[in-house]
Design an enzyme around this catalytic site. Structure first.
Site, mmCIF file in Angstrom:
data_model
loop_
_atom_site.group_PDB
_atom_site.id
_atom_site.type_symbol
_atom_site.label_atom_id
_atom_site.label_comp_id
_atom_site.label_asym_id
_atom_site.label_seq_id
_atom_site.Cartn_x
_atom_site.Cartn_y
_atom_site.Cartn_z
ATOM 1 N N LYS A 109 -8.262 16.579 17.632
ATOM 2 C CA LYS A 109 -7.684 16.211 16.341
ATOM 3 C C LYS A 109 -7.896 17.418 15.447
ATOM 4 O O LYS A 109 -8.914 18.085 15.545
ATOM 5 C CB LYS A 109 -8.431 15.026 15.729
ATOM 6 N N ASP A 154 -7.602 14.373 9.575
ATOM 7 C CA ASP A 154 -7.118 13.128 10.142
ATOM 8 C C ASP A 154 -8.141 12.573 11.139
ATOM 9 O O ASP A 154 -8.379 13.160 12.174
ATOM 10 C CB ASP A 154 -5.762 13.430 10.811
ATOM 11 N N HIS A 168 -8.138 9.398 12.539
ATOM 12 C CA HIS A 168 -7.692 8.290 13.387
ATOM 13 C C HIS A 168 -7.722 8.734 14.838
ATOM 14 O O HIS A 168 -6.814 9.415 15.296
ATOM 15 C CB HIS A 168 -6.279 7.863 13.012
ATOM 16 N N TYR A 208 0.858 -1.185 0.000
ATOM 17 C CA TYR A 208 0.000 0.000 0.000
ATOM 18 C C TYR A 208 0.888 1.227 0.000
ATOM 19 O O TYR A 208 1.742 1.362 0.871
ATOM 20 C CB TYR A 208 -0.833 -0.080 1.270
ATOM 21 N N TYR A 236 -9.351 -4.496 9.321
ATOM 22 C CA TYR A 236 -8.019 -3.962 9.613
ATOM 23 C C TYR A 236 -8.069 -2.770 10.555
ATOM 24 O O TYR A 236 -7.414 -2.740 11.591
ATOM 25 C CB TYR A 236 -7.310 -3.557 8.309
ATOM 26 N N HIS A 237 -8.890 -1.791 10.194
ATOM 27 C CA HIS A 237 -8.890 -0.534 10.944
ATOM 28 C C HIS A 237 -9.482 -0.707 12.327
ATOM 29 O O HIS A 237 -9.224 0.082 13.213
ATOM 30 C CB HIS A 237 -9.619 0.529 10.144
#
Lengths: 719, 320
Positions: free
Chosen positions: A594, A598, A600, A85, A239-240
């Site tokens: 944040k 972004d 996350h 990736y 995954y996340h």
């Protein structure tokens, strides 16, 4: 003596021997409870693979329930695809990087887009100033997409695209880029992630609210099933979730539950299950819990088979779960970073023994920055060595028949199945997500994991044990964000001058109309993109109908503190906070934010909940704030400190802007600003010069960080 | 006082610091706070104070975001005091209200302050009243006070505002029981939220349930009629009816002298509360420290005197 009692005698003999060797009174004391609340025993025996609920011991690869692999021949015929990736800065730069990698033995492409693209903003949008070209490549129009694949024949190269929010303009751009390269849609192969549900749970790069977002997913499944037979319409991603802190069972259960929801969405379009199910693909994270990860992949295939049978699927390809895997980013440490090469290698082996179809191995520097050419090569070679030197490809599912693996596979499957049933009771995943249930469970799991590390319960080499006294310095990739943005803006302006505006307006109107009338949106998106609409314009045309989604944030509390009852260091910090409260009439108050695009927020959430447990009053800022918004929020609530969490390389633009905004609103402010997340050491001095008080990298101990923050706050306020 | 001048100038940082001062538990701050409030109270603004309460999960903050941005778009200046109930009993609090006030928090015409309730009764924290005086002096058109509805709390919240609003969700019929008793006394407006999508039917049914429940409530002559309104926060529908109703009730109350009567009553309530608080603080501090207490307690145990002798003695001693 019959056979059975003979066996029992043998086992109790073993137990005694074990207890003598270990000098404990009961071997059961060695049973370990995992994050998933699965008990791992010191020894597994034949009895442990009898009466399994989901696993059929003795089944064969290529046959239901496909526990042993979707194909009969697996890697013996063809090894997994090495799919790294990557993407950064401009399409030109990324294209250059891809071509080099393909020459070096990489087989498939996997495109990382920057955050503005994910969220449907053009690079010239004021909202995204700090994010352009940072955590991926900036794509503003089909022109960028064409540059991205310049010299890469799209009829031969399978392309995976991590895109969820702005799926329509990006997939449309890919289709048009292919067409203008002379490749028709039906010959394009690859995957688009298109998994919006997990965005609402963990990753936060959504644009529209859940319902219209689910419709877009279904539109894409429908379009690809009709027009793009070689293209995977969705990559259902756990995954996340693991990256955000979910344990393996949660990851598996919510991923499959998402899958069920997408199948239902596609069925509601009137499609037949076997028309689209063969093109559903999956994506899991592989962390450091070696056997658990293997069991997870085997359990995933087993359960999906059952789920698809229940949906009435007949095509073998519908019944098999095919997956891409990526080694865990969150398992990488900033401390002693070369250890990450080793971690990634074990994780890769785990993914391969679990039977993945393709794999991305992380670069060792990804806890600090984007990969460099050097670190990317090591990451790729990790897989090349596995394929070419170790012999792991010679035998299909080599761990089958292991008492431990089969038992663990069954247990993971059973636990995940229970959670899937819970989601079903809530009315499916969209409803569960709307109610915020999975998000909370994942946050709770994340907080637990952090507490285990901070309390030393879990060893992380180089972080809480076996630290390297001489931390190595490593080179990192630096993106000149300003220049990328300028380049992109030039390209956008050029595009806007050369296109036929009348045609464009018409097609954007059509898109808005189709959003209202329920027609498949990908057809009109392709038209708009052909007429040179930008990614931002397409997104906006839909936003006019759907609106933009804003997430609310509920934190868990008490989970972290529970691990530290009676812990001296913990109480020491708590005491400092109480003393502060006595002197200043209120608790120290910290705004956790944040900034930019972004999304996350695992780190921010963990800091918020654990700091609150320690005794701070925590203000949670909304996602996607500008530095100006943050400053206003901080000043109005008269906070003592701001904690900025940054994982997408925006810190060099956004943090200085925050400092300026604070000064503007309150020239005499005493607000301490600290930063946490992925920040290369090279930038530390830059940030300190901007009066940042502290920087906490990945793997920082929360209690130590909290102490530093309260000390800084006290010092500043006692001046 | 420099701070007074800056608050009157609507300096954002100074307003914030003033609120910190009135919320502080530090004795020195309390003295400062008294001075500040005594002086600001002589500079009254024109704020209308509106209370919003309701059970968790009905979308209070979402409503305030929606209604708030409606007002801000009409150029009103809006201050919000959000009392956040998510307090941790042992540790600190996580204040997440602002994650639901994304749009209005950006506006230059808003001031939004969250306060942890710290488990204090009434969902109203110490200093909320004082904070609203600061915001009034600073020139806001509206001051919203958002509290979580837990039984008794409405009484106290209602004592701080000119208009008290209860927000409910569709299908909250169970609460009708409660409504007949306490809350109707205090609530001027009932807002049924989530009048959108699948919930539309249920929302309008809930609204008519409330209307019929209210019809049993005897209407006093000198009172504006209590209103039940249907809104959708996510579609920003029904917001004009909310502001119209607020304005009508305020106008009615002003012309019937109810508005000022209410404020006067609140003032005398405040004075009594202040006396209670001060006695409480004094007693807590001084009685605990008094060596006489230990001796007298012993005498009570030995049966020499009664506890009432002791309490009377201390009251006399400290209230002199």
């Amino acid at each position: 003596m019959d056979k059975k009692s003979n066996k029992n005698n043998k086992i109790s003999g073993w137990k005694k021997k074990f207890e003598t060797e270990t000098k404990v009174s009961n071997a059961d004391e060695f049973i370990i409870s995992t994050d998933e609340d699965i008990n791992i025993k010191p020894l597994y025996i034949e009895d442990d693979i009898k009466n399994l609920k989901f696993v059929e011991v003795g089944s064969l690869p290529g046959y239901g329930p496909y526990t042993r692999g979707p194909k009969a021949s697996m890697y013996v015929n063809r090894p997994w695809t090495i799919r790294q990736y990557a993407g950064f800065s401009t399409a030109e730069e990324s294209n250059n990087f891809y071509r080099k990698n393909l020459e070096a033995g990489q087989k498939g492409l996997s495109v990382a887009f920057d955050l503005p693209t994910h969220r449907g903003y053009d690079s010239d949008d004021e909202m995204v100033m700090g994010d352009v070209g940072k955590a991926g490549v900036a794509i503003d129009s089909v022109e960028d997409m064409k540059i991205l694949f310049d010299g890469i024949p799209l009829d031969q190269m399978s392309v995976s695209m991590t895109m969820n929010g702005a799926v329509l303009p990006i997939l449309a751009s890919f289709i048009v880029a292919g067409e203008e390269q002379g490749v028709s849609a039906k010959n394009l192969s690859g995957t688009i992630q298109n998994d919006i549900l997990k965005e609402f749970m963990v990753r936060n790069t959504y644009i529209y609210p859940p319902e219209p977002s689910m419709r877009i997913v279904a539109d894409i499944i429908e379009y690809t099933s009709k027009e793009m037979p070689k293209f995977n319409s969705i990559s259902i991603s756990g995954y996340h979730m693991q990256e955000a802190g979910a344990d393996n069972v949660l990851e598996l259960a919510y991923t499959l539950a998402d899958g069920i929801e997408y199948v239902r969405a596609a069925l509601s379009k009137g499609l037949d299950i076997d028309d689209f199910a063969p093109r559903l693909s999956f994506f899991f994270a592989i962390g450091t819990d070696f056997f658990m990860e293997i069991a997870k992949l085997r359990a995933a295939r087993t359960l999906w088979y059952k789920i698809m049978k229940d949906f009435g699927a007949k095509n073998e390809k519908s019944l098999t779960l095919r997956t891409h895997c990526q080694t865990s980013g969150v398992s990488l440490t900033e401390k002693d970073p070369y250890n990450n090469v080793v971690r990634t290698s074990y994780e890769a082996l785990s993914a391969v023994l679990g039977g993945t179809q393709s794999l991305h191995t992380n670069s060792f520097d990804e806890a600090i920055a984007l990969p460099t050419e050097f670190s990317a090569r090591i990451a790729r070679n990790t897989q090349l060595i596995l394929q070419n030197e170790t012999g792991v490809t010679n035998t299909v599912d080599p761990l089958a028949g292991s008492y431990f693996i089969e038992n663990l596979t069954d247990e993971v499957a059973a636990k995940a199945w229970n959670i899937i049933q819970e989601v079903e009771e809530l009315g499916g995943m969209t409803k569960a997500v709307n109610a915020g249930v999975p998000k909370l469970k994942i946050e709770e799991s994340a907080t637990k994991k952090q507490a285990k590390i901070d309390s030393g319960d879990r060893v992380v080499v180089g972080v809480n044990k076996f630290q390297n006294p001489k931390e190595p310095k490593i080179d990192v990739l630096v993106i000149d964000n300003e220049k990328v943005r300028e380049d992109q803006i030039k390209k956008i302006n050029k595009l806007k001058k050369s296109r036929d505006n009348e045609k464009l307006e018409k097609s954007l109107k059509e898109l808005t109309e189709d959003a209202k009338n329920g027609k498949n949106l990908l057809y009109s998106a392709v038209k708009a993109i052909k007429n040179r609409a930008t990614v931002g314009e397409v997104s906006k045309a839909l936003e006019n109908v759907f609106g933009r989604h804003y997430a609310t944030s509920v934190g868990v509390s008490g989970v972290y503190g529970k691990y530290f009852e009676g812990n001296e260091e913990f109480m020491h910090v708590t005491e400092k906070i109480e003393n502060f409260e006595k002197s200043f009439g209120r608790r120290p108050r910290v705004l956790v934010v944040k900034m930019g695009q972004d999304g996350h927020d695992r780190g921010a959430k963990i800091v918020a909940t654990s700091f609150a447990d320690i005794g701070f009053d925590i203000d949670m800022g909304p996602l996607f704030q500008s530095p100006k918004d943050v400053a206003k929020d901080a000043v109005e609530n008269d906070v003592h400190a701001i904690g900025v969490s940054t994982l997408a390389a925006g810190h060099k633009t956004l943090v200085p802007e925050l400092m300026n905004s604070l000064k503007e609103l309150d020239p005499e402010n005493k607000i301490i600003v600290f930063v946490g997340g992925i920040i290369p050491e090279q930038d530390y001095d830059f940030l300190y010069e901007k009066n940042i008080s502290a920087i906490f990298g990945p793997g920082s101990n929360i209690i130590e960080s909290a102490e530093k923050v309260i000390d800084l706050i006290s010092k500043k306020n006692n001046q | 006082m420099e701070l007074v001048k800056k608050v009157l100038d609507n300096d954002r940082a100074s307003i914030a610091k003033a609120i910190t001062l009135v919320e502080s538990s530090n004795p020195k701050d309390k003295e400062e706070s008294k001075k500040l409030i005594s002086s600001l109270i002589n500079h009254p603004g024109h704020s209308i104070r509106v209370g919003f309460s309701g059970p968790p999960g009905v979308g209070k903050s979402t409503f305030i975001e929606s209604f708030g941005s409606y007002l801000v778009n009409k150029n009103y200046k809006l201050a919000i005091l959000a009392i956040d109930p998510s307090s941790n009993l042992t540790g600190g609090s996580i204040l997440g209200d602002k994650t639901r006030m994304n749009e209005i928090s950006k506006s230059q015409n808003t001031f939004i302050r969250s306060t942890p309730s710290k488990g204090s009764l009434g969902g109203v924290s110490y200093g909320t009243r004082e904070a609203s005086i600061i915001l009034d002096a600073a020139g806001y058109d509206f001051i919203f006070i958002e509290t979580v509805g837990v039984g008794q709390s409405e009484t106290m919240a209602a004592n701080l505002v000119d208009i008290f609003t209860l927000i409910v969700g569709p299908g909250s019929g169970d609460e009708l029981q409660g409504i007949k008793k306490g809350i109707t006394e205090y609530a001027d407006i009932f807002i049924v939220n989530k009048n959108d999508g699948d919930l539309k039917l249920q929302a309008s049914k809930t609204a008519s349930d409330y209307k019929s429940a209210l019809s049993f409530y005897s209407k006093k002559d000198n009172h504006a009629a209590k209103e039940v309104l249907l809104v959708s926060s996510i579609e920003q529908n029904g917001m004009d009816s909310v502001i119209d109703t607020i304005n009508n009730i305020i106008e009615f109350n002003k012309s019937h002298k109810i508005f000022h009567e209410r404020r006067e009553n609140q003032l005398s309530y405040w004075i009594k509360e202040e006396i209670r608080n001060q006695i409480q603080t004094k007693l807590d501090l001084e009685v605990d420290r008094d060596s006489e207490l230990i001796n007298m307690t012993k005498s009570v145990i030995d049966g020499e005197i009664s506890i009432y002798d002791v309490s009377d003695h201390f009251l006399e001693k400290f209230l002199k």
